[in-house]
Design a protein around this motif. Structure first.
Motif, PDB file in Angstrom:
ATOM      1  N   ALA A  30       0.035   3.631  -3.209  1.00  0.00           N
ATOM      2  CA  ALA A  30      -0.791   4.819  -2.989  1.00  0.00           C
ATOM      3  C   ALA A  30      -0.340   6.020  -3.834  1.00  0.00           C
ATOM      4  O   ALA A  30      -1.175   6.718  -4.415  1.00  0.00           O
ATOM      5  N   GLN A  41      -0.773   2.290  10.400  1.00  0.00           N
ATOM      6  CA  GLN A  41      -0.164   3.044   9.299  1.00  0.00           C
ATOM      7  C   GLN A  41      -0.540   2.450   7.945  1.00  0.00           C
ATOM      8  O   GLN A  41      -0.789   3.184   6.983  1.00  0.00           O
ATOM      9  N   THR A  42      -0.595   1.134   7.877  1.00  0.00           N
ATOM     10  CA  THR A  42      -0.960   0.470   6.625  1.00  0.00           C
ATOM     11  C   THR A  42      -2.401   0.798   6.246  1.00  0.00           C
ATOM     12  O   THR A  42      -2.709   1.068   5.081  1.00  0.00           O
ATOM     13  N   TRP A  88       0.833  -1.202   0.000  1.00  0.00           N
ATOM     14  CA  TRP A  88       0.000   0.000   0.000  1.00  0.00           C
ATOM     15  C   TRP A  88       0.872   1.258   0.000  1.00  0.00           C
ATOM     16  O   TRP A  88       0.551   2.245  -0.651  1.00  0.00           O
ATOM     17  N   LEU A  89       1.967   1.199   0.770  1.00  0.00           N
ATOM     18  CA  LEU A  89       2.886   2.330   0.861  1.00  0.00           C
ATOM     19  C   LEU A  89       3.403   2.747  -0.501  1.00  0.00           C
ATOM     20  O   LEU A  89       3.532   3.940  -0.798  1.00  0.00           O
ATOM     21  N   HIS A  90       3.688   1.775  -1.348  1.00  0.00           N
ATOM     22  CA  HIS A  90       4.266   2.046  -2.659  1.00  0.00           C
ATOM     23  C   HIS A  90       3.207   2.382  -3.707  1.00  0.00           C
ATOM     24  O   HIS A  90       3.446   3.191  -4.604  1.00  0.00           O
ATOM     25  N   THR A 128      -5.488   6.504   1.826  1.00  0.00           N
ATOM     26  CA  THR A 128      -4.860   7.425   0.869  1.00  0.00           C
ATOM     27  C   THR A 128      -4.981   6.876  -0.553  1.00  0.00           C
ATOM     28  O   THR A 128      -5.257   7.617  -1.506  1.00  0.00           O
ATOM     29  N   PHE A 129      -4.799   5.575  -0.700  1.00  0.00           N
ATOM     30  CA  PHE A 129      -4.927   4.889  -1.991  1.00  0.00           C
ATOM     31  C   PHE A 129      -6.334   5.082  -2.563  1.00  0.00           C
ATOM     32  O   PHE A 129      -6.497   5.447  -3.735  1.00  0.00           O
ATOM     33  N   ASP A 138       3.810  -4.507   3.440  1.00  0.00           N
ATOM     34  CA  ASP A 138       3.785  -3.360   4.353  1.00  0.00           C
ATOM     35  C   ASP A 138       4.035  -3.803   5.790  1.00  0.00           C
ATOM     36  O   ASP A 138       4.913  -3.277   6.485  1.00  0.00           O
ATOM     37  N   TYR A 164       7.551  -2.452   6.498  1.00  0.00           N
ATOM     38  CA  TYR A 164       7.492  -0.996   6.419  1.00  0.00           C
ATOM     39  C   TYR A 164       6.616  -0.318   7.470  1.00  0.00           C
ATOM     40  O   TYR A 164       7.029   0.676   8.067  1.00  0.00           O
ATOM     41  N   THR A 165       5.408  -0.782   7.666  1.00  0.00           N
ATOM     42  CA  THR A 165       4.445  -0.039   8.481  1.00  0.00           C
ATOM     43  C   THR A 165       3.672  -0.974   9.393  1.00  0.00           C
ATOM     44  O   THR A 165       3.501  -2.159   9.093  1.00  0.00           O
ATOM     45  N   ASN A 182      -2.580   4.192   4.816  1.00  0.00           N
ATOM     46  CA  ASN A 182      -2.137   4.220   3.422  1.00  0.00           C
ATOM     47  C   ASN A 182      -3.202   3.660   2.479  1.00  0.00           C
ATOM     48  O   ASN A 182      -3.328   4.099   1.339  1.00  0.00           O
TER      49      ASN A 182
END
Length: 227
Positions: A80, A112-113, A76-78, A119-120, A103, A107-108, A116
């Protein structure tokens, strides 16, 4: 023409020599969807493990629309920051999204995930106010069997993803949470505890297909025995 965009990580891009669940979904829609459709996305390749890069076109059956937005080691981080332009340029109508494992693994945390993921969704809607989305929870994987804190994060994220889908769902741009593939056994549906083999590909495709059929009357029941 209805335009589906598969979005995901290594389980969606697949690696050299595989069919991928994207292929299984295409087969299913060919058999059940009555109108014209295609798969879209800014990428087409599989991951080449020898080259450690997404450079392979060696699909087990290349005769399908291979476009997607998926990447080995992406979450998701990448995605979004990428989804808006991908939806806009490829004119996507339906997103089939399988993200979260990477994620949480690297990463998260769960909260946080989930942020994201929101945000996506917002970015996808900015590109297409009528976009439809099907979100797949993080499915069983080998790390969750041995790493209890990670397993707890997966459980929490899946709960938060369900809340996200419920909160953001709206008639013009529905957000649908697919049920996890059932059954899904990492010993028989994956080749390494995480990445799907042929059986796992069918189960993932079926999870998306059943959600769209039951909630949107799109397509039909998934034929589990199809090749």
């Amino acid at each position: 023409m209805l335009r589906f965009m598969p979005v995901g990580d290594s389980m969606t891009i697949g690696s050299a020599g595989e069919h991928t669940w994207r292929y299984r979904m295409w087969q299913h829609l060919c058999a059940t969807y009555g109108g014209p459709f295609t798969l879209v996305g800014p990428r087409e390749t599989l991951y080449d493990k020898a080259a450690e890069a997404p450079t392979s076109y060696a699909y087990a059956d290349p005769g399908f629309p291979r476009a997607h937005l998926a990447g080995w080691g992406e979450g998701w981080l990448h995605m979004a920051p990428l989804i808006g332009e991908a939806v806009r340029s490829c004119r996507a109508d339906v997103l089939l999204v399988s993200l979260g494992l990477i994620d949480l693994g690297f990463y998260t945390n769960a909260e946080q995930t989930a942020a994201n993921a929101r945000t996506f969704v917002a970015a996808a809607r900015e590109a297409n106010a009528g976009i439809h989305m099907v979100l797949l929870p993080v499915i069983p994987n080998i790390r969750a069997t041995t790493d209890e804190p990670f397993a707890e994060q997966v459980t929490l994220f899946n709960e938060l993803l369900a809340k996200t889908a419920a909160d953001l769902d709206e008639p013009r741009s529905p957000v649908l949470l697919a049920a996890p593939p059932e059954p899904y056994d990492i010993d028989t549906d994956t080749y390494d505890g995480t990445h799907p083999n042929a059986s796992g590909e069918h189960r993932i495709a079926a999870a998306f297909a059943e959600a769209m059929w039951q909630d949107w009357d799109l397509g039909g029941e998934y034929a589990a025995g199809s090749s």
